[in-house]
Enzyme design. Structure first.
Site, PDB file in Angstrom:
ATOM      1  N   SER A  31      -7.801  -1.705   6.375  1.00 32.97           N
ATOM      2  CA  SER A  31      -7.106  -1.213   7.573  1.00 32.97           C
ATOM      3  C   SER A  31      -6.460   0.140   7.309  1.00 32.97           C
ATOM      4  CB  SER A  31      -5.997  -2.188   7.979  1.00 32.97           C
ATOM      5  OG  SER A  31      -6.516  -3.460   8.245  1.00 32.97           O
ATOM      6  N   THR A  80       0.880  -1.148   0.000  1.00 33.88           N
ATOM      7  CA  THR A  80       0.000   0.000   0.000  1.00 33.88           C
ATOM      8  C   THR A  80       0.915   1.194   0.000  1.00 33.88           C
ATOM      9  OG1 THR A  80      -1.586  -1.278   1.207  1.00 33.88           O
ATOM     10  CG2 THR A  80      -1.754   1.104   1.479  1.00 33.88           C
ATOM     11  N   GLY A 100      -0.905  -3.340   5.717  1.00 36.77           N
ATOM     12  CA  GLY A 100      -2.017  -4.249   5.984  1.00 36.77           C
ATOM     13  C   GLY A 100      -2.612  -3.998   7.360  1.00 36.77           C
TER      14      GLY A 100
HETATM   15  O1  DON Z   1      -6.875  -2.149   2.725  1.00 36.52           O
HETATM   16  C1  DON Z   1      -6.142  -2.848   3.404  1.00 36.52           C
HETATM   17  O2  DON Z   1      -6.208  -2.923   4.616  1.00 36.52           O
HETATM   18  C2  DON Z   1      -5.058  -3.651   2.709  1.00 36.52           C
HETATM   19  N1  DON Z   1      -5.451  -3.952   1.370  1.00 36.52           N
HETATM   20  C3  DON Z   1      -3.784  -2.865   2.755  1.00 36.52           C
HETATM   21  C4  DON Z   1      -2.629  -3.598   2.124  1.00 36.52           C
HETATM   22  C5  DON Z   1      -1.317  -3.125   2.557  1.00 36.52           C
HETATM   23  O3  DON Z   1      -1.172  -2.223   3.340  1.00 36.52           O
HETATM   24  C6  DON Z   1      -0.169  -3.862   2.021  1.00 36.52           C
HETATM   25  N2  DON Z   1       1.055  -3.249   2.404  1.00 36.52           N
HETATM   26  N3  DON Z   1       1.922  -3.656   3.020  1.00 36.52           N
END
Ligand code: DON
Length: 572
Positions: free
Chosen positions: A455, A383, A476
């Site tokens: 998240s 992300t 995440g």
């Molecule tokens: O929206 C969410 O919580 C996840 N899809 C976020 C993914 C994420 O942060 C991956 N990074 N490390």
């Protein structure tokens, strides 16, 4: 205060006669650029996962754009220079305070396609197939980013075509990649071959290396269609045709109607008071704002500052608070347009005090004995984050994602961008963990048109109603616990912004019942927690990549880019 890290790639570049440039008020060069880890600026600042994206935002501020203009330009540039997570094929959230004091929360999270259904990842033997929810065409939600950027544009000052210009130039003329990006692309090669029906530009015979130039013509053409036709340049016409053709070749579900029907949604920010600070966070379908609310309120009346940073007492208290909040996440949180999320009840002060009744100093509460709270009257690593501020009084926090690193690994043939694998953020079967180990049930089950629980937690902290902190991170399920720690580090432990971001973090999410520590976490605290009986998960090399801006008492902006990646600040 300023630290500059010259990219080793600049040495590897043939035409290194170009003047070394700084992202501080001067144009960066896509073939030779610097990473600025921290700076102090008077007029405006941008922090993002890539120096060229931060620079794109800065150039827009310098052209007279406000923080919203700069955030849009930065996000579009990230879609080019940071394919790992920067995107137009994913989704995200924006939290902002505008110069007139109004706060807004914008939801451009992906949606389940109309043909999606609750049991779409359940095999005939009853087992959940996480391969299908995590990679390839069937893992893709309907992308929201482009709709989000156009929805955000109502608060911008400059025409969209000006904001998208830096991204088009970076895609068309190319830029040199960093060592980190080269590593990412090399690790991706076999997946790219497996999950694509046409060979994308990221596939290369020899190894990618730092200093290689990445040119993305298909992506440049997609961006030009967006420039020329607005939102319809993505959700209709040739781009939509290419997405749907890709879906049909690979067995995905996204249809023309799904794309045409996608809308971004303004929502009421999730706002609460912590001591003298107002915290402005993202509401459902992000769990971020509510989790942060629960965690901060569960420590508010406890003397955490006197316990001390990384003391066993403080870490134990924060761990137990995380555990309790995440148990509620699994039970109650999901897209509030589809499921009645009891936000008021689970953030109620008496409820939170009740949750803490089972807390015992120096002892873990096993997750097996800790259920989600009882709610009365209730019915039913990738992300990326960017923080921007301007001197007009606008502050913007945007977190967007493709979910996994490089998303579904599927590039839309002929359109040059990666699609997300966001479907995995749904609870694909009650109790089956997603890629972040998070479990869920009915609240976050798959339904057509529903948004999967997130998240992501772009967050503002206001002091006397004015922006004080602008913060966010990927990671995440660790996102809310990281923001929690960054805020506690500053608001309680009086830490500098840089320390607050750089010091090792920890994480607990109820299930699995394990405490996860980041490399470098103090050994004596770990030993004390071990003695209390805490089980530990695998140590993580790095947790998150936080981008933080703090407004100093003199009104200047202190911007910190996380040391955990190529993250870079720009300002003037
Ligand atoms: O929206 C969410 O919580 C996840 N899809 C976020 C993914 C994420 O942060 C991956 N990074 N490390």
């Amino acid at each position: 205060m300023r630290s500059t890290l010259f990219l080793s790639i600049s040495l590897a570049i043939a035409f290194s006669l170009l003047t070394p440039l700084s992202s501080r008020g001067q144009a960066q060069n896509a073939y030779q650029y610097n990473i600025e880890k921290s700076l102090v600026a008077s007029n405006g600042a941008v922090v993002s996962a890539h120096p060229l994206a931060s620079q794109a935002g800065l150039s827009i501020l310098q052209k007279g754009g406000n923080a919203i203009d700069a955030a849009i330009a930065t996000q579009l540039a990230l879609a080019v220079v940071y394919p790992n997570a920067g995107n137009i094929g994913g989704g995200g959230f924006m939290v902002a305070q505008l110069k007139n004091g109004k706060t807004v929360a914008l939801d451009f999270r992906e949606k389940a396609p109309a043909k999606a259904h609750r049991d779409m990842y359940i095999e005939p033997d009853g087992k959940a197939n996480t391969d299908k929810s995590q990679q390839g065409h069937l893992s893709c939600g309907v992308p929201g980013t482009v709709a989000g950027l156009f929805a955000a544009h109502r608060y911008a000052l400059l025409p969209f075509r000006v904001l998208i210009a830096p991204a088009i130039e970076l895609a068309e003329k190319g830029f040199v990649i960093t060592a980190g990006e080269a590593r990412g692309l090399n690790n991706l090669q076999s997946d790219l071959k497996k999950y694509n029906t046409q060979t994308p530009v990221f596939v290369k015979q020899e190894e990618w290396k730092a200093g290689d130039t990445l040119i993305q013509i298909d992506l440049a053409n997609t961006l030009k269609r967006i420039r020329d036709n607005g939102q319809a340049g993505f959700y209709e016409g040739p781009t939509a045709d290419l997405i749907v053709a890709e879906m049909q070749r690979g067995g995905g579900l996204i249809s023309k109607e799904d794309l045409r029907a996608y809308t971004a949604q303004y929502r009421t920010p999730h706002r609460f008071q912590y001591k003298e600070y107002s915290i402005v966070g993202m509401p459902m379908p992000s769990s971020g704002g509510v989790l942060l609310h629960q965690m901060l309120k569960m420590i508010e009346d406890r003397p955490i500052a006197t316990m001390g940073f990384h003391s066993p007492e403080a870490v134990q208290l924060m761990t137990e608070v995380m555990r309790r909040a995440y148990a509620d996440r699994a039970a109650f949180m999901g897209d509030a347009d589809f499921y009645q999320v009891p936000v008021k009840q689970i953030t109620n002060q008496a409820y939170l005090q009740d949750r803490m009744k089972s807390f015992v100093t120096g002892q873990p509460t096993p997750s097996a004995t800790l259920q989600p709270g009882t709610v009365t009257g209730y019915e039913s690593e990738e992300t990326t984050h960017l923080s921007v501020i301007d001197k007009k009084g606008n502050a913007v926090a945007v977190t967007t994602t493709l979910n996994n690193s490089y998303g579904s690994r599927t590039v839309v043939g002929g359109a040059g961008f990666l699609l997300n694998d966001e479907m995995d953020d749904f609870s694909i079967k009650p109790g089956v963990p997603n890629m972040f180990g998070a479990v869920g049930g009915e609240a976050n089950s798959i339904q057509p048109g529903k948004r999967m629980l997130s998240s992501m937690a772009p967050t503002l902290v206001l002091k006397k109603g004015k922006p004080y902190l602008v913060v966010g991170t990927p990671g995440g399920t660790t996102i809310p616990t990281q923001i929690f720690q960054t805020l506690v580090n500053i608001l309680e432990f009086n830490m500098s912004p840089q320390d607050a971001v750089y010091k090792p973090k920890f994480h607990h999410q109820w299930l699995p019942d394990e405490l996860v520590l980041e490399k470098g976490f103090p050994e004596n605290t770990k030993a004390a927690l071990q003695k209390m009986g805490y089980p530990f998960g695998k140590e993580r090399g790095g947790i998150g990549r936080t981008e933080l801006i703090r407004v100093r008492p003199d009104g200047r902006f202190e911007a910190v880019a996380d040391k955990r990646g190529d993250d870079s600040a720009a300002g003037y």
